[in-house]
Enzyme design. Structure first.
Site, short mmCIF file in Angstrom:
data_model
loop_
_atom_site.label_atom_id
_atom_site.label_comp_id
_atom_site.label_asym_id
_atom_site.label_seq_id
_atom_site.Cartn_x
_atom_site.Cartn_y
_atom_site.Cartn_z
CG HIS A 48 -0.89 8.96 3.35
ND1 HIS A 48 -1.02 7.61 3.63
CD2 HIS A 48 -0.47 9.52 4.51
CE1 HIS A 48 -0.68 7.38 4.91
NE2 HIS A 48 -0.32 8.53 5.45
CG ASN B 239 -4.70 3.51 8.79
OD1 ASN B 239 -4.86 2.51 8.09
ND2 ASN B 239 -4.24 4.65 8.31
CE1 TYR C 233 0.55 2.94 13.43
CE2 TYR C 233 -1.45 4.01 12.64
CZ TYR C 233 -0.19 3.49 12.40
OH TYR C 233 0.34 3.53 11.14
CD GLU D 112 -4.29 7.77 9.81
OE1 GLU D 112 -3.74 8.82 10.13
OE2 GLU D 112 -3.95 6.66 10.28
CD GLU E 160 -1.22 4.05 8.00
OE1 GLU E 160 -0.92 4.51 9.13
OE2 GLU E 160 -1.40 4.77 7.00
NE ARG F 119 -3.31 2.54 2.71
CZ ARG F 119 -3.16 3.38 3.73
NH1 ARG F 119 -2.45 3.05 4.80
NH2 ARG F 119 -3.75 4.55 3.71
#
Ligand code: PNW
Length: 455
Positions: free
Chosen positions: A127, A298, A300, A172, A364, A83
C-alpha cells in the site's frame, strides 16, 4: 440531534463479509522504531510543500503501539474482517535480504489479536510504502523492483502464513503509478508523463510474481485491489465520448484487462504513445494474468468527462491531458468527490463482465467529512452514515443483479493520515484526536455496530 437512528440497513447474505480497511503508513506511526527502514512516503512527506497541512505519518494513529486497543474497537463494532497493509520497510529495511524479526513480530501480534476476536486478517503487501533504497535504484521504473517484491512476498508469507491466508498483492496500482510518477502528487513525486505507464507495468509484473509465490501455500487466497471509477461522458458530443473512453481506458481497463485477460487495451497504449514499449513486454502478461481467487475493487466516485483546449500538465492521465472532469451538481464529500452509489454497481458489473466466475470484494469505500464534535463530544456524522447505508444498499443491488460480490470493507476504521491531505481529511468510523490519540466511535460507527448486530 439530526440522526435518524431507525435507518435500516439492507439485507445481505449471512456470509457476506463486512470489514474495515487501513494502510500501514496512514495509521502505524513509529517510523523509526525496531529497525524499520525509510520508505518513499517518509521522504515525500518530509519534503516541504508536498502535504497540504505539512504533517507526516511519523506518529499518525500510533497504531504500532495501540493496535490492541484498535482491535478491541473492531471487535466492539462487530467487524468480520480487517484489511491492513504490511510496511515493506519494516520487513526489509533496504528492500532486500532477510526478514527483520521485529517487523514480522508486529504483524504476528496484530494477526493473533484479530484471530482471538474472531476477526479475519486480510493483508495487503503493498500500500505504497516502497523502501527508499529501492526507489534510489529506479523504483517501479526498474523491472527488478518486481522481483524484489516477489522476494518480499515470500519473506512475509514465511513469517505470517500460518496466521494469514487472505492476501492482496497491490493496493491501487493506478495511484502508485500515475499519482506517483505522472502527476507527482504522491510519492515518489515524479512527473514523467507517459513513462509512468512503465511503472504500472512493473507493478503488475510484481503482482504476478508475488501471487505465484503466495500460491506455494494451498490455503492462500490471493487477489489484487484496483481503484475503479464509473465513467461517463458529459454529453453525447464525440469529444466528450472520446474523453470517457480515454478515462475508462487508463483508469479501469488498463488494469482490469491485463490482470483478468492477459492483454493491454490497444487504444490505451495508443493514447499513451507506448505501443512499442509494451509490445516488447507481452511475455510478462502470462504471469500478470495468473489466476486469482478474488478481485478487490476500491470505489469512491464517478468521473464525468469532457475536453478542454487548456490542457493541464502534469496530468494523472498522460497522453490525455485535454480531458477534464466536470462537476454535475451532485453532492460531494469533503474530498470534492461526487457521491454516486449506483456507480459502485457499474464498476462491479464491468469487472464481472470480464471475469464472470471471479468472486469480487469491495476492498474500500468511504467518505471524508469535517466531523465537528457536538457540545457533549459526540460525532453526529449523519452524512457518513448515509453514505455507508447507500453503498451497502448498492452491494445488495449488485448481488440481486447476479454479481458474485462477497464482501465490503469500509475506508476506514480510524481517522488517519490522508496522503497529500495529511490530517486535514477524516474518513474514519472512529474519530482520532491527534493531540491525545483518544478514539471516539462516531455515529456512523454506532450505526454500523447495530446493523451488524441485527443482520
Ligand atoms: C485510496 N485519487 O487512495 C487509498 O487506497 C487509501 O489509502 C486512501 O486513504 C483512500 O483511497 C481515500 O483517499 C486514493 O486522487 C487516493 O484519485 C487518491 C485518489 C484515489 C484513491
Amino acid at each position: 440531534n439530526t440522526s435518524d437512528d431507525t435507518l435500516a440497513g439492507p439485507r445481505l447474505p449471512r456470509d457476506f463479509v463486512i470489514g474495515a480497511a487501513t494502510a500501514s503508513y496512514q495509521v502505524e506511526g513509529a517510523t523509526t522504531e525496531d529497525g524499520r527502514g525509510r520508505s518513499i512516503w517518509d521522504t515525500f512527506a518530509g519534503t516541504p510543500g508536498t502535504i497540504a497541512d505539512g504533517t507526516t505519518g511519523d506518529v499518525a494513529d500510533d497504531h504500532y503501539h495501540r493496535y490492541a486497543d484498535d482491535v478491541a474497537l473492531m471487535a466492539d463494532l462487530g467487524l468480520d474482517a480487517y484489511r491492513f497493509s504490511i510496511a515493506w520497510p519494516r520487513i526489509q529495511p533496504g528492500g532486500t535480504g532477510r526478514a527483520l524479526s521485529a517487523g514480522i513480530d508486529f504483524y504476528r501480534r496484530l494477526a493473533e489479536s484479530l484471530l482471538q476476536k474472531g476477526i479475519t486478517p486480510w493483508a495487503t503487501l503493498y500500500h505504497w510504502d516502497l523502501p527508499q533504497a529501492l526507489e534510489d535504484r529506479g523504483g517501479w521504473l526498474d523491472p527488478d523492483t518486481a522481483n524484489r517484491f516477489a522476494d518480499y512476498a515470500a519473506a512475509v508469507q514465511d513469517g505470517l502464513g500460518d496466521l494469514i491466508t487472505h492476501w492482496i498483492t497491490l493496493n491501487e496500482p493506478w495511484c502508485a503509478a500515475f499519482l506517483g510518477y505522472a502527476s507527482g502528487v504522491h510519492a515518489p513525486g515524479k512527473q514523467l508523463g507517459s513513462e509512468a505507464a512503465h511503472a504500472a507495468h512493473h507493478l503488475l509484473r510484481g503482482h504476478g510474481l508475488a501471487s505465484q509465490v503466495l500460491r506455494r501455500d494451498a490455503a492462500a487466497r490471493v487477489g489484487v485491489t484496483l481503484n475503479l471509477y464509473s465513467v461517463r461522458p458529459a454529453s453525447s458530443a464525440p469529444d466528450d465520448v472520446d474523453a470517457a473512453r480515454r478515462i475508462d481506458g487508463l483508469q479501469n481497463r488498463f488494469f482490469l484487462e491485463p490482470v483478468l485477460r492477459g492483454s493491454y487495451p490497444e487504444d490505451v497504449l495508443t493514447d499513451l504513445g507506448e505501443t512499442a514499449w509494451f509490445a516488447e513486454r507481452t511475455g510478462d502478461l502470462t504471469s500478470i494474468a495468473a489466476p486469482l481467487d478474488f478481485l478487490g475493487i476500491n470505489y469512491y466516485s464517478r468521473h464525468t468527462t469532457t475536453t478542454t483546449d487548456r490542457p493541464a500538465r502534469p496530468s494523472a492521465y498522460p497522453g490525455s491531458e485535454q480531458v477534464t472532469m466536470v462537476a454535475t451538481g451532485a453532492a460531494t464529500t469533503e474530498m470534492g468527490w461526487e457521491i454516486h452509489p449506483d456507480g459502485m454497481v457499474d464498476v462491479l458489473r464491468q469487472a464481472a463482465a470480464m471475469a464472470p466466475e471471479l468472486p469480487l470484494y469491495i476492498t474500500e469505500n468511504g467518505s471524508a467529512w469535517p466531523d465537528a464534535p457536538s457540545a457533549d463530544g459526540a460525532f453526529d456524522d449523519v452524512e457518513r452514515r448515509r453514505y455507508l447505508h447507500d453503498h451497502l444498499a448498492a452491494c445488495r443491488q449488485a448481488i440481486d443483479a447476479g454479481i458474485d460480490l462477497r464482501g465490503y470493507f469500509i475506508w476506514t476504521l480510524t481517522d488517519n493520515w490522508e496522503w497529500a491531505f495529511g490530517q486535514s481529511r477524516r474518513f474514519g468510523l472512529i474519530h482520532v484526536d491527534y493531540d491525545t490519540q483518544r478514539r471516539t466511535v462516531k455515529h456512523s460507527g454506532e450505526w454500523l455496530r447495530s446493523f451488524l448486530a441485527t443482520r
